[in-house]
Scaffold this active site. Structure first.
Site, mmCIF file in Angstrom:
data_model
loop_
_atom_site.group_PDB
_atom_site.id
_atom_site.type_symbol
_atom_site.label_atom_id
_atom_site.label_comp_id
_atom_site.label_asym_id
_atom_site.label_seq_id
_atom_site.Cartn_x
_atom_site.Cartn_y
_atom_site.Cartn_z
ATOM 1 N N GLU A 6 0.739 -1.117 -0.037
ATOM 2 C CA GLU A 6 -0.071 0.048 0.105
ATOM 3 C C GLU A 6 0.903 1.315 -0.008
ATOM 4 O OE1 GLU A 6 -0.070 2.039 3.124
ATOM 5 O OE2 GLU A 6 -0.278 0.724 4.656
ATOM 6 N N ARG A 45 0.018 -2.139 12.314
ATOM 7 C CA ARG A 45 -0.552 -3.088 11.513
ATOM 8 C C ARG A 45 -0.739 -2.484 10.299
ATOM 9 N NH1 ARG A 45 -1.174 -7.662 14.428
ATOM 10 N NH2 ARG A 45 -2.680 -8.513 12.795
ATOM 11 N N CYS A 86 7.887 -1.153 -1.472
ATOM 12 C CA CYS A 86 8.867 -1.898 -1.502
ATOM 13 C C CYS A 86 9.912 -1.808 -0.589
ATOM 14 C CB CYS A 86 9.581 -2.046 -2.687
ATOM 15 S SG CYS A 86 10.319 -0.564 -3.377
ATOM 16 N N HIS A 98 13.316 0.086 -6.987
ATOM 17 C CA HIS A 98 12.896 -0.954 -6.274
ATOM 18 C C HIS A 98 14.079 -1.744 -5.261
ATOM 19 C CE1 HIS A 98 10.192 -4.525 -5.194
ATOM 20 N NE2 HIS A 98 11.022 -5.236 -5.771
ATOM 21 N N ASP A 153 11.185 -11.335 -2.198
ATOM 22 C CA ASP A 153 10.515 -9.932 -2.411
ATOM 23 C C ASP A 153 8.950 -9.854 -2.013
ATOM 24 O OD1 ASP A 153 9.660 -7.593 -3.569
ATOM 25 O OD2 ASP A 153 10.796 -7.981 -5.358
#
Length: 258
Positions: free
Chosen positions: A40, A65, A70, A107, A123
Site C-alpha cells: 500500500e 498493523r 517495496c 525497487h 520479495d
C-alpha cells in the site's frame, strides 16, 4: 530486533519461530508475509513521512498493523530474516515500465543465502509477484502460484526477472544499504511522475486470489473470476480498509490528482 519484537513480527504474519533458517522456512515466511501485510501507498496520500529506518518500519508494519511499498516491506522483511539467522543482502532494482526502466533504486529486493541451498531472490514488496522466493542461480523456468518466472542475466551482469515471459524488474548484484534508497523513496513520495503519487492502492494476496482497493474501487479476484465495485462514501471506504486489510484509519487518503 530484540526477542519481543521478533515474536510480535512473527505473530503479525501468523507463523511460529522456525526451527532452522532453511529454504522451507524462507518459503513459508515469504508466503505468510504476503498474505498478512498489504502492499500500500496510503502514507503518500495521507501526508505521512516514510522513514527508512528499521525501528520506524517495524513500528508501522507490526505495532500499527499497516503495510507499505517495496522499501518498507522488504526493508522490514530483511530485518526479520536476519534476526532468524538468514544471510540477507539488499539489492537495488529498476522496474520495467511501458517503454523504459524506472530510475535507479526504483525497487528494493532481497538476496538470501542459505548454506547448501540458493541463493534466493525474496520479495514481499512488488505487489503482484511470486508467492515464493525464486532461485537466483538458474535461468530455468520456475513455476509459482503467481506465474512462471525466469531469471535472465543481462550483458552487463544484472539480472532480469521475468513473469510469464514479461520483464518485471532488473536487479543489480552489488550489495546495498537501506539508506541508499532514501533519495528515490523521496522521489516516489513527491514526484508527479511517480506511479505511487499517480495512484492510490492497497492490495493483499489471499488464499484464493487477491483483494485490492484502488482509490474507491474494490477489486476481488479468485482464479479467473473478477468482482469490481465502486464504494459510495468515506465510511464505506474506511470500513473496506479495516475489513479487508486490517488497517484502521481516521480519515480517507486523498485521491490522486489527475
Amino acid at each position: 530486533m530484540d526477542g519481543p519484537e521478533l515474536d510480535a513480527y512473527l505473530a503479525r504474519i501468523g507463523v511460529t519461530h522456525p526451527a532452522r533458517a532453511d529454504a522451507a522456512a524462507l518459503r513459508e515466511l515469504q508466503l505468510r508475509h504476503l498474505l498478512a501485510v498489504p502492499f500500500e501507498n496510503l502514507s503518500i496520500h495521507l501526508g505521512e513521512p516514510i522513514v527508512l529506518e528499521p525501528g520506524a518500519l517495524l513500528d508501522k508494519l507490526v505495532r500499527r498493523r499497516r503495510g507499505g511499498f517495496c522499501y518498507e516491506l522488504n526493508g522490514a522483511f530483511s530485518e526479520l530474516l536476519s534476526a532468524l539467522g538468514f544471510t540477507v543482502t539488499l539489492l537495488a532494482a529498476r522496474a520495467f515500465g511501458d517503454d523504459a526502466l524506472g530510475p535507479p533504486f526504483d525497487h528494493l529486493a532481497l538476496r538470501v543465502d542459505i548454506g547448501g541451498s540458493g541463493p534466493w531472490l525474496a520479495d514481499v514488496g512488488f505487489g503482484r509477484h511470486s508467492s515464493y522466493p525464486l532461485r537466483l542461480d538458474t535461468g530455468a523456468e520456475q513455476t509459482d502460484p503467481g506465474g512462471t518466472f525466469r531469471i535472465v542475466e543481462t550483458a552487463d551482469g544484472d539480472l532480469d526477472v521475468l513473469r510469464d515471459g514479461q520483464p518485471q524488474y532488473r536487479v543489480e548484484a552489488r550489495p546495498r544499504q537501506l539508506g541508499d534508497f532514501e533519495p528515490t523513496c523521496w522521489w516516489h513520495q513527491t514526484s508527479p511522475r511517480s506511479h505511487l503519487t499517480q495512484s492510490l492502492v492497497c492490495s493483499l494476496l489471499t488464499e484464493t486470489g487477491r483483494v485490492t482497493l484502488s482509490d474507491r474501487t474494490l477489486i476481488q479476484t479468485a482464479g479467473e473470476q473478477r468482482d469490481e465495485r465502486t464504494l459510495s462514501g468515506d465510511a464505506e471506504v474506511l470500513d473496506a480498509y479495516r475489513t479487508w486489510f486490517g488497517i484502521v484509519l481516521d480519515r480517507v487518503p486523498a485521491s490522486p490528482t489527475p
